[in-house]
Design a protein around this motif. Structure first.
Motif, PDB file in Angstrom:
ATOM      1  N   UNK A  16       0.838  -1.206   0.000  1.00  0.00           N
ATOM      2  CA  UNK A  16       0.000   0.000   0.000  1.00  0.00           C
ATOM      3  C   UNK A  16       0.873   1.256   0.000  1.00  0.00           C
ATOM      4  N   UNK A  17       1.947   1.229   0.793  1.00  0.00           N
ATOM      5  CA  UNK A  17       2.876   2.368   0.846  1.00  0.00           C
ATOM      6  C   UNK A  17       3.522   2.588  -0.523  1.00  0.00           C
ATOM      7  N   UNK A  18       3.946   1.495  -1.166  1.00  0.00           N
ATOM      8  CA  UNK A  18       4.553   1.603  -2.497  1.00  0.00           C
ATOM      9  C   UNK A  18       3.545   2.138  -3.516  1.00  0.00           C
ATOM     10  N   UNK A  19       2.290   1.682  -3.409  1.00  0.00           N
ATOM     11  CA  UNK A  19       1.248   2.147  -4.328  1.00  0.00           C
ATOM     12  C   UNK A  19       1.070   3.664  -4.204  1.00  0.00           C
ATOM     13  N   UNK A  22       4.316   5.487  -5.541  1.00  0.00           N
ATOM     14  CA  UNK A  22       4.447   5.403  -7.002  1.00  0.00           C
ATOM     15  C   UNK A  22       3.180   5.882  -7.727  1.00  0.00           C
ATOM     16  N   UNK A  23       2.150   6.244  -6.926  1.00  0.00           N
ATOM     17  CA  UNK A  23       0.858   6.674  -7.466  1.00  0.00           C
ATOM     18  C   UNK A  23       0.293   5.626  -8.423  1.00  0.00           C
ATOM     19  N   UNK A  24       0.353   4.352  -7.978  1.00  0.00           N
ATOM     20  CA  UNK A  24      -0.071   3.231  -8.809  1.00  0.00           C
ATOM     21  C   UNK A  24      -0.790   2.186  -7.948  1.00  0.00           C
ATOM     22  N   UNK A  25      -2.111   2.227  -7.964  1.00  0.00           N
ATOM     23  CA  UNK A  25      -2.914   1.334  -7.126  1.00  0.00           C
ATOM     24  C   UNK A  25      -2.697  -0.141  -7.483  1.00  0.00           C
ATOM     25  N   UNK A  26      -2.249  -0.418  -8.700  1.00  0.00           N
ATOM     26  CA  UNK A  26      -2.072  -1.819  -9.105  1.00  0.00           C
ATOM     27  C   UNK A  26      -1.012  -2.539  -8.266  1.00  0.00           C
ATOM     28  N   UNK A  27      -0.150  -1.782  -7.571  1.00  0.00           N
ATOM     29  CA  UNK A  27       0.867  -2.409  -6.725  1.00  0.00           C
ATOM     30  C   UNK A  27       0.275  -3.071  -5.481  1.00  0.00           C
ATOM     31  N   UNK A  28      -0.917  -2.648  -5.064  1.00  0.00           N
ATOM     32  CA  UNK A  28      -1.556  -3.225  -3.873  1.00  0.00           C
ATOM     33  C   UNK A  28      -2.788  -4.069  -4.233  1.00  0.00           C
ATOM     34  N   UNK A  29      -3.327  -3.914  -5.416  1.00  0.00           N
ATOM     35  CA  UNK A  29      -4.535  -4.669  -5.803  1.00  0.00           C
ATOM     36  C   UNK A  29      -4.398  -6.191  -5.668  1.00  0.00           C
ATOM     37  N   UNK A  30      -3.226  -6.789  -5.927  1.00  0.00           N
ATOM     38  CA  UNK A  30      -3.140  -8.250  -5.776  1.00  0.00           C
ATOM     39  C   UNK A  30      -3.390  -8.752  -4.348  1.00  0.00           C
ATOM     40  N   UNK A  31      -3.329  -7.860  -3.373  1.00  0.00           N
ATOM     41  CA  UNK A  31      -3.515  -8.276  -1.975  1.00  0.00           C
ATOM     42  C   UNK A  31      -4.986  -8.321  -1.554  1.00  0.00           C
ATOM     43  N   UNK A  32      -5.887  -7.895  -2.440  1.00  0.00           N
ATOM     44  CA  UNK A  32      -7.317  -7.961  -2.114  1.00  0.00           C
ATOM     45  C   UNK A  32      -8.044  -8.765  -3.182  1.00  0.00           C
ATOM     46  N   UNK A  33      -9.166  -9.351  -2.787  1.00  0.00           N
ATOM     47  CA  UNK A  33      -9.986 -10.126  -3.718  1.00  0.00           C
ATOM     48  C   UNK A  33     -10.561  -9.198  -4.787  1.00  0.00           C
ATOM     49  N   UNK A  34     -10.878  -9.771  -5.939  1.00  0.00           N
ATOM     50  CA  UNK A  34     -11.479  -9.018  -7.036  1.00  0.00           C
ATOM     51  C   UNK A  34     -12.720  -8.256  -6.563  1.00  0.00           C
ATOM     52  N   UNK A  35     -13.510  -8.881  -5.690  1.00  0.00           N
ATOM     53  CA  UNK A  35     -14.737  -8.256  -5.205  1.00  0.00           C
ATOM     54  C   UNK A  35     -14.480  -6.994  -4.365  1.00  0.00           C
ATOM     55  N   UNK A  69      -6.718  -1.172   3.038  1.00  0.00           N
ATOM     56  CA  UNK A  69      -6.091  -2.286   2.320  1.00  0.00           C
ATOM     57  C   UNK A  69      -6.024  -3.534   3.197  1.00  0.00           C
ATOM     58  N   UNK A  70      -5.620  -3.370   4.449  1.00  0.00           N
ATOM     59  CA  UNK A  70      -5.512  -4.529   5.352  1.00  0.00           C
ATOM     60  C   UNK A  70      -6.900  -5.083   5.672  1.00  0.00           C
ATOM     61  N   UNK A  71      -7.872  -4.213   5.898  1.00  0.00           N
ATOM     62  CA  UNK A  71      -9.241  -4.669   6.199  1.00  0.00           C
ATOM     63  C   UNK A  71      -9.786  -5.496   5.030  1.00  0.00           C
ATOM     64  N   UNK A  72      -9.596  -5.014   3.814  1.00  0.00           N
ATOM     65  CA  UNK A  72     -10.092  -5.738   2.638  1.00  0.00           C
ATOM     66  C   UNK A  72      -9.311  -7.037   2.415  1.00  0.00           C
ATOM     67  N   UNK A  73      -8.008  -7.019   2.688  1.00  0.00           N
ATOM     68  CA  UNK A  73      -7.196  -8.234   2.591  1.00  0.00           C
ATOM     69  C   UNK A  73      -7.709  -9.284   3.582  1.00  0.00           C
TER      70      UNK A  73
END
Length: 178
Positions: A16-19, A22-35, A69-73
């Motif tokens: 999440x910090x890297x996202x 880098x202003x890039x949400x895709x760096x943290x998206x893999x840590x949460x479900x598609x939903x 991010x952690x709550x959704x993970x």
């Protein structure tokens, strides 16, 4: 995961910090479900805007994003969100070995660590059984300990086997991990 996914230095907050940096949400998206992706992307957009206001707003916004991010993970794992934990929590002996194996690209040290641990644990339990086996059959308290030791080894072996054969990231519903 051990108590590490919800810590400030765990993999989710790090991503999440890297996202944010880098202003890039895709760096943290893999840590949460598609939903949960849409909710995380909405939070990201709000946080990127709020970060521009002031250093204080940036700090609060970042923390909000980490928590989201952690709550959704955790929700994706079916685990409750109980807040962010501080950095530097004890993660136990195996997580650093796993991380090093991933870093080096070789599983050998991890296999050795797990094999040595398994050998030591089984040997310890087996030695206890062998020691208790020498009891007098009329010594019921010792006979009970002997039976408990045998059943304990069987249960331990069964649970370990199930854990070894579990699908990746599968967990015991009674033991949430992060």
């Amino acid at each position: 995961m051990p108590p590490h996914c919800d810590s400030m230095d765990g993999p989710v907050v790090t991503a999440a910090r890297q996202a944010l940096d880098m202003e890039d949400v895709s760096l943290v998206l893999p840590y949460v479900q598609e939903s949960s992706a849409a909710e995380l992307m909405i939070a990201f957009t709000k946080v990127m805007e709020a970060r521009k206001s002031s250093p204080a707003a940036r700090e609060v916004a970042d923390l909000y994003f980490y928590e989201t991010a952690v709550r959704l993970h955790r929700a994706g794992e079916g685990a409750p969100y109980t807040g962010l934990k501080p950095a530097g929590l004890e993660v136990g002996p195996v997580i650093p070995v796993v991380e090093k194996a991933i870093e080096t690209g070789s599983p050998e040290a991890l296999i050795r660590f797990l094999t040595d641990t398994l050998r030591d644990e089984v040997k310890h339990r087996f030695d206890r059984i062998r020691h208790l086996r020498a009891h007098s059959p009329t010594d019921i308290p010792v006979a009970r300990k002997y039976v408990e030791a045998i059943l304990g080894l069987e249960v331990y072996s069964h649970q370990l086997y199930q854990a070894m054969k579990a699908a990746p990231h599968e967990r015991d519903p009674e033991h949430h991990h992060g």
